[in-house]
Design a protein around this motif. Structure first.
Motif, mmCIF file in Angstrom:
data_model
loop_
_atom_site.group_PDB
_atom_site.id
_atom_site.type_symbol
_atom_site.label_atom_id
_atom_site.label_comp_id
_atom_site.label_asym_id
_atom_site.label_seq_id
_atom_site.Cartn_x
_atom_site.Cartn_y
_atom_site.Cartn_z
ATOM 1 N N ALA A 1 -3.262 11.302 4.632
ATOM 2 C CA ALA A 1 -2.974 10.158 3.758
ATOM 3 C C ALA A 1 -2.649 8.927 4.601
ATOM 4 C CB ALA A 1 -1.815 10.482 2.817
ATOM 5 N N GLY A 2 -1.855 9.117 5.652
ATOM 6 C CA GLY A 2 -1.481 8.000 6.525
ATOM 7 C C GLY A 2 -2.714 7.350 7.137
ATOM 8 N N ILE A 3 -3.638 8.172 7.588
ATOM 9 C CA ILE A 3 -4.869 7.654 8.206
ATOM 10 C C ILE A 3 -5.676 6.864 7.172
ATOM 11 C CG2 ILE A 3 -7.092 8.344 9.229
ATOM 12 C CD1 ILE A 3 -5.600 10.766 10.447
ATOM 13 N N ASP A 4 -5.794 7.474 6.000
ATOM 14 C CA ASP A 4 -6.549 6.870 4.907
ATOM 15 C C ASP A 4 -5.984 5.506 4.510
ATOM 16 O OD1 ASP A 4 -8.687 7.843 3.417
ATOM 17 O OD2 ASP A 4 -7.398 7.888 1.621
ATOM 18 N N PHE B 1 0.855 -1.198 0.000
ATOM 19 C CA PHE B 1 0.000 0.000 0.000
ATOM 20 C C PHE B 1 0.886 1.241 0.000
ATOM 21 C CE2 PHE B 1 -4.439 -1.344 0.771
ATOM 22 C CZ PHE B 1 -4.217 -2.707 0.706
ATOM 23 N N PHE B 2 0.456 2.256 -0.740
ATOM 24 C CA PHE B 2 1.273 3.463 -0.886
ATOM 25 C C PHE B 2 0.644 4.606 -0.092
ATOM 26 C CE2 PHE B 2 2.397 0.711 -4.255
ATOM 27 C CZ PHE B 2 3.718 0.980 -4.566
ATOM 28 N N THR B 3 1.494 5.320 0.640
ATOM 29 C CA THR B 3 0.992 6.495 1.355
ATOM 30 C C THR B 3 2.003 7.633 1.242
ATOM 31 O OG1 THR B 3 -0.162 7.158 3.369
ATOM 32 C CG2 THR B 3 1.921 6.029 3.687
ATOM 33 N N GLY B 4 1.742 8.741 1.921
ATOM 34 C CA GLY B 4 2.633 9.908 1.847
ATOM 35 C C GLY B 4 1.880 11.086 1.270
ATOM 36 N N GLU B 5 2.466 12.281 1.455
ATOM 37 C CA GLU B 5 1.781 13.493 0.977
ATOM 38 C C GLU B 5 1.379 13.402 -0.496
ATOM 39 O OE1 GLU B 5 3.194 15.601 -1.346
ATOM 40 O OE2 GLU B 5 5.284 14.980 -1.340
ATOM 41 N N HIS B 6 2.203 12.704 -1.298
ATOM 42 C CA HIS B 6 1.946 12.615 -2.742
ATOM 43 C C HIS B 6 0.734 11.765 -3.064
ATOM 44 C CE1 HIS B 6 4.621 9.462 -1.366
ATOM 45 N NE2 HIS B 6 4.132 8.685 -2.319
ATOM 46 N N THR B 7 0.167 11.063 -2.058
ATOM 47 C CA THR B 7 -1.031 10.252 -2.325
ATOM 48 C C THR B 7 -2.294 10.961 -1.841
ATOM 49 O OG1 THR B 7 -1.019 9.058 -0.221
ATOM 50 C CG2 THR B 7 0.344 8.149 -1.984
ATOM 51 N N SER B 8 -2.152 12.183 -1.357
ATOM 52 C CA SER B 8 -3.319 12.911 -0.877
ATOM 53 C C SER B 8 -3.919 13.719 -2.028
ATOM 54 C CB SER B 8 -2.920 13.848 0.268
ATOM 55 O OG SER B 8 -3.986 14.723 0.556
#
Ligand code: FAD
Length: 450
Positions: free
Chosen positions: A424-427, A404-411
């Motif tokens: 994004a982390g929560i999501d 799974f990918f997260t980080g500011e760039h996935t918001s």
């Protein structure tokens, strides 16, 4: 056998820690966080400079005072983090030319209007989905050419486009921005977050579920799980991985995937632009710049776009610190990263002497962060091109098997910001929890059938 966890989180920046906190709150006790550097925080990082703490990465809590409350602002308020309101609105009336004269407000206002009109025009062309059309329709009398126009164009485009197109952060959370000016640093927020689910003693994290100096180099994934290999030869197993490395790192060859990522994924990763944003700190024996109301931000107009353009004095944040900050971006950032700090100091002094005269003192210290050359960052933050559509960000965010990918760039709404990373982390952790529940239901069904 390698140790096996339910979830391995790669990266202990705001998104990784927010994800870990949600997992822990939902009963996932056997999680593991692998962080490449020797500290938590990622792009939130303070450093001692002179007698104060300065923020090399994120400095502001952006988006305050609107109809919805910014979650990062709420956490900061609860912790009593010291912040200062930043009023950028006067910066346009503090534009210096190379002979040290301030542009009269009329000229500044006209140039500003022209830059905004030009940006709107370009945007309209892009929205009609044809780049060629955008160029054809551009009225070249609006193209920035003079030093003041180039300076304003730089401020508008390389900092924010809020006056041109709506930015979700300001629309949702409000237009005010507060500079974090707390000796404990912006990162205090993350230490406090970590304390809620990791064992700490006297402000230090002493929990072996957080491993520092663990550079992940390979992710081998299958239907059954993920095997993570680090640079020091360790191997870890997990049911799921949450990868929070920046878009710059994803574009680099630091982490390899076995089997390789599918094409739709790698193409999306390549489509996202990376922004390099560098705050250079300079310390002086005394102040020689104006400090009254409306003087915190000032602009230097040079014929080279982005050349030591945007300045801030730190007297509001840290009175008596005698520190100036100048912000460079992209090519200028990369240029100063590759030269010595002495050379950068010399350049900055020429610029300051243009603005304030030859008799000002030399800086006694300089601090130049190097986000681009940091192999665990390779950028300051993501910057989706205006012509890209939601599909690009959705593909960057979409999981590949058990990764799974997260980080500011996935918001989707708040990329580029601390609150973007946090949300994004929560999501992402919620998406992983959902998968885990599905797994459980499937296992139950199989057990019933036997
Ligand atoms: P990161 O903080 O980068 O966390 C990812 C972590 O992964 C890092 O700790 C990294 O070391 C680790 N990692 C990378 N590769 C590996 C690997 N292979 N193995 C193990 N670990 C790895 N935002 C604002 O809201 N306001 C601002 O004023 C602001 N200004 C900024 C100024 C600068 C100079 C910079 C750099 C950023 C700024 N930002 C600002 C953006 C904000 O800092 C980021 O959006 C946010 O901190 C990103 O969090 P993240 O968790 O997505 O990534």
């Amino acid at each position: 056998p390698s140790p096996r966890s339910s979830v391995i989180i790669i990266g202990a920046g705001v998104s990784g820690l927010s994800a870990a906190k949600v997992l822990a709150e939902n009963g996932i006790g056997d999680l593991l966080i692998l962080e490449a550097s020797d500290r938590i925080g990622g792009r939130i990082r303070k450093e001692k400079f002179g007698d104060v703490s300065v923020e090399l990465g994120a400095g502001w809590i952006a988006g305050v005072g609107g109809k919805e409350s910014n979650p990062v602002w709420e956490i900061a308020a609860k912790l009593g983090l010291r912040t200062c309101f930043s009023d950028y609105s006067n910066a346009r009336y503090n534009i210096y030319d190379r002979s040290g004269k301030i542009f009269p407000s009329g000229i500044a206002a006209d140039s500003y209007k022209k830059a905004v009109d030009s940006a709107i025009q370009k945007l309209k062309g892009l929205e009609s989905n044809c780049v060629e059309d955008a160029t054809n329709r551009t009225d070249f009398t609006l193209t920035p050419k003079t030093p003041i126009e180039l300076a304003i164009d730089f401020i508008l485009h390389d900092f924010e486009m809020a006056e041109v197109e709506p930015i979700s952060t300001y629309v949702d959370f409000g237009e005010r921005e507060f500079l974090v000016a707390d000796e404990r640093g912006y990162e205090y927020l993350l230490y406090k977050m970590a304390e809620e689910f990791l064992f700490t003693l006297e402000g230090k994290i002493l929990d072996n579920r957080l491993k520092l100096n663990k550079v992940v180099r390979e992710l081998q994934h299958s239907r059954n799980g993920v095997t993570v290999r680090t640079e020091d030869g360790c191997v870890y197993e997990a049911d799921y991985v949450i990868l929070s490395a920046s878009i710059g790192v994803l574009q680099s060859d630091l982490i390899s995937f076995r089997p390789p990522l599918p094409r739709w994924k790698t193409e999306a990763i390549e489509k996202c632009d990376v922004m390099v944003y560098t705050k250079i700190f300079l310390k002086f024996p005394y102040k020689f710049w104006p400090c009254g109301p409306g003087k915190e931000f000032f602009i230097y107009a040079h014929e080279r776009r982005g050349y030591y353009t945007f300045w801030q004095h730190m007297e509001n944040a840290y009175p008596g610190s005698n520190i100036l900050v100048v912000t460079l971006t992209n090519d200028e950032s990369k240029r100063v990263e590759s030269q010595s700090d002495e050379e950068t100091l010399k350049e900055a002094m020429v610029v300051l002497r243009d603005m304030f005269g030859s008799d000002i003192p030399d800086a006694t210290d300089i601090l130049v962060p190097r986000w681009w050359n940091n192999r665990f960052q390779r950028c300051s933050y993501s910057n989706y091109p205006m012509i890209s559509n939601n599909q690009v960000i959705n593909d960057i965010k979409a999981p590949v098997g058990r990764i799974f990918f997260t980080g500011e760039h996935t918001s989707e709404r708040f990329n580029g910001y601390v609150h973007g990373g946090h949300l994004a982390g929560i999501d992402t952790s919620k998406a992983v929890l959902e998968e885990m529940r599905k797994d459980e239901r499937q296992n139950d069904k199989q057990n019933q059938n036997f």
